[in-house]
Design a protein around this motif. Sequence first.
Motif, short mmCIF file in Angstrom:
data_model
loop_
_atom_site.label_atom_id
_atom_site.label_comp_id
_atom_site.label_asym_id
_atom_site.label_seq_id
_atom_site.Cartn_x
_atom_site.Cartn_y
_atom_site.Cartn_z
N ASN A 1 -89.29 -27.01 -17.21
CA ASN A 1 -88.72 -27.24 -15.88
C ASN A 1 -88.21 -25.94 -15.29
OD1 ASN A 1 -85.99 -26.76 -16.90
ND2 ASN A 1 -86.21 -28.74 -17.91
N ARG B 1 -84.29 -24.65 -16.94
CA ARG B 1 -84.27 -23.93 -18.22
C ARG B 1 -85.69 -23.37 -18.44
NH1 ARG B 1 -80.61 -25.38 -22.47
NH2 ARG B 1 -80.38 -27.43 -21.53
N GLU C 1 -83.72 -32.92 -17.35
CA GLU C 1 -82.84 -31.84 -17.80
C GLU C 1 -81.39 -32.13 -17.38
OE1 GLU C 1 -83.84 -29.09 -19.50
OE2 GLU C 1 -81.76 -28.40 -19.64
#
Lengths: 369, 233
Positions: A64, A67, A238
Motif C-alpha cells: 500500500n 507503508r 492498513e
Amino acid sequence: MVSIARKNLFQEPVRLLISVGGVAFSVLLMLFLLGVYRGVLVGSVTYVDKIPSDLWVCQKGTRNLIRSSSFFPGHLDSVLAKLDGVQKVASITRSFASAHIKDREVTMFLLGFDAESGVGGPPEIVAGTAQLIEREMVVDRAFAAKRNLQIGDTVAIDQTQFIVKGISDGTNIFAAQFSFIRKEDAQALIGLANVVSFFLISLEDTATTATVSRKITNAIPGAVVMPKEEFMSNNREEVEVGFAPILFAVLIMGAFVGTVVISLTLFTATMEKNHEFAVLKALGAGNGFLAQVIFQQALWNGILGFLAGLGLLVIATNGIERLVPEVSIVLAARDLVTIFIIACVMGALSSFMPVRRILRIHPAEVFRL
Amino acid sequence: MSATYHIEAHEVSKVYGKGETAVTAVNQVSLQVKPGEICLILGPSGSGKTTFLSLIGCLLKPTSGKISILGRDVSAMNEKSLPAIRRQHLGFVFQSFNLLEALTAVENVEIVLNLNHRRGKEAKQRATELLQSLGMSHRLSYLPGKLSGGEKQRVAIARALANDPAILLADEPTGSLDSKTGHEIIALLCRMAQSGRKSVIIVSHDLRIRDVATQIFHLEDGRLRKEQTQNNL
C-alpha cells in the motif's frame, strides 16, 4: 392505551436526564470514534481513488501507499509504455522527510508527482494551485491548519526552501497528511535521481487487467501489480489493522458504560416503584405486561440517549475539527444505524435486572404500607 | 358448592413458615357471600384480616381448604391463571388508595380496562363516565398528588368498578379519610353493592359500616366468628 413506561419515565426528569445523559455520552464516544475511523478510512483511499489509473505497480513486499519501501528506476516507464494494452504510464515518488516549519521540526509525508501531466498530484485543491514549479509544494488542509501554514509560506526540507503554492483536501489519513512536490524535487531530496516508488498504469479499453499484469511482471521481475481496487483495499486494511482493535474496545466499553447507567437508574426507579408494581399485579397485570413496561422504559432510555448523543456529536464536531484539524469525522448512514441498534440493545440488556426484580414482587405486597 | 354465592370459602387455612416457626394466620375459616351482600370483617391488628382478604382476592393461595369465586375453585388454579380472575371478577379498594402516581385520575381507571384488553376511546370513555358518576368530573386529568384523600378513594373505587367485577374487596376503605368523607365512601360502596348486585367484603375497624353490613364477622387469632345483625336477621 395508557403508557405506564412513558409516564414513569417522564415523572422524574432528573433521573431521566441522568440516564439519558449517561447513554448520550457513551453514544457520543462511540459515534466520535466511529466517525474518526470512517474519516481515516475515507482519507486512506481518496487520493488513490481519484488518480485516473487502472493498475498500481510496486516492488515486492509493498502492499500500500502508507507503508512502502518500493523503489524503481524511473526509466522503466518507457518499458511499461511499450507493453500491449498499456495506454498511459505515470509514476510517483514517495518519501518521508524532516522539515522545519516556523521553528518547529515536523515529519512530512511527501509525494513527488509529474507536475506537467498532474497525474498523481493532489486530488482536490481548496486554495492556490497544483501547477508547481521547482521548490514549490502543495500541503494538506489539516496539515496547513495545524502548522498555521498559508499560501506563500516557506517550508525548509533538508536545507531546501519550498514555497507553499496550494492547499489540498482528501489527503489526510489522521496519522499523516500528504504533501505534494515535483517528482524531480522528491528525487533530489532522497538523493537518488530518477527513482520512483509506484508506476500508475492506465489500460486501453480492450485490455484486461490480468493480461497486462502478467506482461508487467514478465517485463519487470520483482514487480507486483495490483488493480486499483485491490490497492485501495490494502490501504484501507492498513488503517483497519491499527484502528479496528481500539475502535472495537471503545465500542464495547461505551456500550457497557451505557448499559450500566440505564440499568442502575432503571433498577433504582423500579425499586422505588416496587409497591406500584405490586398494585398492578394485584389488579391483574401479568408478569409479561410488567416486563414490557420495564423493557419499554429501557428502550426509551436507549433511543433518547442515542438522539442526545447524536446532537452532542453535531455540536462537538465543529469544535473538535477546529481544535484538532487532522481529525476528520465522517459518518455513513449505516454507522448511525449501527450505533442506534447498539443503543437499543443497551436498553434491552439493561432491563434484565429490573425485570428480574419485578418478577419476584408478590401481589400480596400491595397490603404493605 | 354452587354459584348462588359469589364467594365461598370452606375451611380455609393459611400457614406461614414451617415446623416450629410456623404461624397460622387464618385457621379453618368458612364463609359464604351472596350477590348484593355487604360483608364486614372486624378484628384487631394481626388477627389475619389482611391475609384472609388476600386469600379471597386470589393474591395468596391457601395452605388448605377451598375458595370458590363465582363457582370456580380458585384455590386449585395455578398462579398464572389468577391474574385473569382478579382482572375480571374482583375489584380492590385499599386504605392507602394505591393509585399510580405518574397517571392521572382517568388514566388510573383506564389502565385496568387496558389490562382487560379494553383499549382506545372505549376505555377512556368508560373511565371518564365512571369518574363522572362518582362526582370526579372536575378532576379527571389530575395526578393523585393533587387530589384530596376522599377524591383519591373515589378514583380507587372507580378503578375497582372499571371492569364491572362481581366482587369488591375493600381493605379499611375509610381508614385514611375524615368522618364526612368516610360516610360518603361507605354510602358509595352500599350503592354499588345494591344497584350492581355486587358482593362487597370490607375489612375495617370503622363501626359505622356495621349499620350497612348484611353479615358481620369477627376474626381473632385466625378464626372467624359470625355475629347476628339486624340486616342479617
